[in-house]
Design an enzyme around this catalytic site. Structure first.
Site, PDB file in Angstrom:
ATOM      1  N   HIS A 262      -4.762   7.929  -3.492  1.00 22.40           N
ATOM      2  CA  HIS A 262      -3.556   6.933  -3.288  1.00 22.40           C
ATOM      3  C   HIS A 262      -4.594   5.567  -3.527  1.00 22.40           C
ATOM      4  CE1 HIS A 262      -0.460   4.726  -1.957  1.00 22.40           C
ATOM      5  NE2 HIS A 262      -1.114   4.291  -0.952  1.00 22.40           N
ATOM      6  N   ASP A 264      -3.696   1.766  -3.123  1.00 23.96           N
ATOM      7  CA  ASP A 264      -2.787   0.481  -2.649  1.00 23.96           C
ATOM      8  C   ASP A 264      -2.953  -0.682  -3.479  1.00 23.96           C
ATOM      9  OD1 ASP A 264      -1.225   1.248  -0.221  1.00 23.96           O
ATOM     10  OD2 ASP A 264      -3.542   1.415   0.652  1.00 23.96           O
ATOM     11  N   ASP A 374       3.014   7.132   0.893  1.00 27.80           N
ATOM     12  CA  ASP A 374       2.690   5.802   1.845  1.00 27.80           C
ATOM     13  C   ASP A 374       3.795   4.826   1.904  1.00 27.80           C
ATOM     14  OD1 ASP A 374       0.713   4.999   3.507  1.00 27.80           O
ATOM     15  OD2 ASP A 374      -0.304   3.643   1.935  1.00 27.80           O
TER      16      ASP A 374
END
Length: 614
Positions: A262, A264, A374
């Site tokens: 992941h 961001d 998320d």
């Protein structure tokens, strides 16, 4: 034989730390280093290689906050190394890494003289295979001296968030940069010991399985000569082979381990750093695919693919080939992993239009899932929009962060406001950056709500948030857990495999449609649904509904008093059938009382039966 499990495991752990792990490299040769610090923002490779580099030594400080330092690394692989059996050549590069999690400190990209990316250099993933590269070593490292703005997740006030306030003092000291000859048997022994020590520590002291592991560990440790680990490692592995070959229980939970990283897109670093994180992470994933034919990597967000296409066209073409093989798997179908609380339906629809169009055009792939591990909450309109886009599956795990209400399901059908349904999965490992540790796998099995009717869950593994992705150590653990007594069985694969298998079997399940949506943006607040009840206890109609109120004055929904919200005034429902912030819950069985509010359901839905919260 006298047995003391704690002392046996402590002895094995100490031998692993002090002797076995340091013996992984039979030989290592330091490489020549020079450096050039880019002024201001990062520059292209063609610009950097044309600059004048100055010699730099191991231990020298480098890297102001948010700076970029280019290292030129040269040397030669000794000819004798290629004639060594049971060993591989690799580069080992330490940029001065700290104990902080990867993605929140220094990281770099290793490049050939033509500018093509080899792989990332990051904490806990600082090596690069070199068997198929020239004996004359000539590489560049684009090193980012990113500061730890989160303060090791203490989030204390810091001036490091902006270049203008962060200062110019170097943050790191350069560690060793060597060409190394890795002993394959010692490396495999390291992985064996790591897995067995983790497993033993997670089992009860009086368990038979732990006793057998400890016996094998003791015999293996007795065989390892600290002064000649390479010469005794093979014999030690033979002693461990029996406990590593013991198969899992027939009813063991099954884990589909999906490589993941992941990233961001905008958090504790500039967007230009996000672009470089994508390049680094994707290059490392491709390098792992070259080493392990079973490794599969799932990646969302069309925007991040677009960034890599612009920044590293050669790397992007390699991604195309792996996508065609089904090993680099586009997921999500959205332009970015979106928030779904604040955007309207038009914005969410365009996320899918742009994202799915990109994947179709670039790879000929139509994604079928919504991948939001998320995102902090989900609109009740999302199933309708997802189904309209051709995505019948949904994955998230963020609800595991909830500090108030526990989401009661992990694999279920989520029904939206209009009745559209998506097959939803919340990985019970409660993480999207898993390491594939024994503790995580045990938690996934124990926590899985549907384990009575479903045998499999997803575990997304790899360093994330700031990128990084899976490591070869994680893959080594996955292979050992494939069929091992004491842990769930592990299979490397695509999330599509999980959803396809689960969808085929869903007719065998009791109907458990749960329309569970988060209301609010600060914390997760989902409605509760009861477990299936016997037919004699179930309502006569298949579906009942219970709605949650967000508490806004404009909501216009009657809030039921509760122990947690008795201070909240009752607000009369201004319009029958009105929805509250697009959140609701349905279940095929009797609904538990909601802490939220009550309103009349849609005309097509049976009348809501109110249950007392007292």
């Amino acid at each position: 034989m006298h047995s003391n499990p704690v002392l046996t495991e402590q002895r094995a752990a100490r031998l692993l730390r002090d002797h076995v792990r340091p013996a992984i490299y039979r030989d290592r040769r330091p490489l020549e280093l020079s450096a050039w610090q880019a002024p201001g923002e990062p520059v292209p490779f063609t610009h950097a290689v044309a600059e004048d580099y100055s010699p730099i030594a191991v231990g020298a400080p480098w890297g102001p906050p948010w700076g970029t330092t280019w290292f030129h690394v040269t040397g030669r692989v000794p000819a004798a190394w290629h004639r060594t059996d049971g060993a591989h050549v690799e580069l080992s590069i330490d940029l001065g890494f700290t104990a902080t999690q990867p993605g929140f400190q220094a990281e770099g990209l290793l490049l050939r003289p033509d500018g093509s990316a080899i792989k990332a250099i990051s904490p806990r993933n600082h090596t690069a295979p070199w068997d198929d590269e020239p004996d004359a070593i000539d590489v560049y490292i684009e090193a980012a001296s990113n500061p730890d703005v989160a303060g090791n997740f203490t989030f204390s006030p810091t001036p490091l968030g902006y270049r203008e306030t962060a200062g110019s003092e170097p943050l790191y000291r350069l560690g060793a940069v060597d060409a190394c000859l890795r002993d394959d048997v010692v490396w495999e022994l390291t992985q064996d010991l790591t897995v067995l020590l983790e497993l033993a520590a997670a089992l009860p002291e009086d368990s038979s399985r732990r006793a057998r592991i400890d016996t094998a560990l003791e015999r293996a440790v007795d065989l390892i000569d600290p002064g000649d680990v390479a010469g005794t490692a093979a014999a030690a592995r033979v002693e461990l082979g029996g406990v590593l070959a013991s198969p899992a229980n027939a009813s063991a939970h099954h884990v589909l381990a999906v490589g993941h990283a992941h990233i961001d897109s905008a958090w504790l670093w500039p967007v230009r750093e996000t672009v470089r994180k994508c390049v680094r992470t994707f290059s490392s994933a491709l390098a792992l695919m070259d080493q392990d034919p079973q490794f599969v990597f799932a990646c969302s967000s069309a925007q991040q693919y677009q960034w890599v296409k612009e920044a590293q066209p050669e790397l992007y073409e390699r991604i195309r080939k792996r996508v065609a093989e089904g090993r680099f798997v586009p997921v999500g179908g959205m332009w970015l992993e979106s928030d779904t609380n604040m955007p309207g339906s038009e914005a969410l629809a365009r996320q899918f239009i742009e994202g799915k169009s990109f994947f179709l055009k670039e790879f000929g792939v139509e994604t079928r899932d919504v991948w939001l591990p998320d995102s902090f909450g989900y609109s009740g309109s999302l199933p309708q929009i997802a189904r309209a886009s051709g995505s019948p599956w949904f994955l998230s795990q963020k609800l595991s962060w909830n500090d108030t209400d526990k989401m009661p399901h992990h694999t279920f059908y989520w029904e939206g406001i209009d009745g559209s349904r998506v097959l939803a999965h919340f990985p019970p490992v409660d993480a999207y950056n898993a390491r594939l540790s024994v503790t995580e796998l045990h938690h996934a099995e124990a926590n899985f709500s549907e384990k009575g009717i479903c045998t499999t869950s997803i575990v997304p593994f790899g360093y994330g948030d700031g990128g990084g992705g899976p490591t070869r150590d994680m893959l080594a653990a996955a292979h050992r857990f494939q069929d091992l007594e004491g842990v769930p069985t592990v299979e490397l694969g695509s999330p599509n495999t999980f959803f396809e298998r689960t969808q085929l079997r869903h007719r065998l399940w009791p109907r458990r449609a749960a329309r569970s949506c988060r209301c609010g943006t600060e914390r997760c607040t989902w409605s509760s649904t009861a477990a299936p009840t016997p037919p004699s206890c179930a309502p006569s109609r298949a579906t009942v509904a219970a709605n949650i109120c967000c508490g806004r004055p404009s909501c216009g929904r009657q809030r039921r008093p509760s122990a947690r919200a008795r201070h909240t005034p009752t607000m009369p429902c201004r319009s029958r059938g009105a929805r509250c912030c697009a959140t609701s819950s349905t279940t095929s069985s009797r609904a538990l009382p909601s802490v939220g509010c009550i309103s009349a359901p849609r005309p097509s839905t049976p009348r809501l039966r109110a249950y007392s919260t007292r």
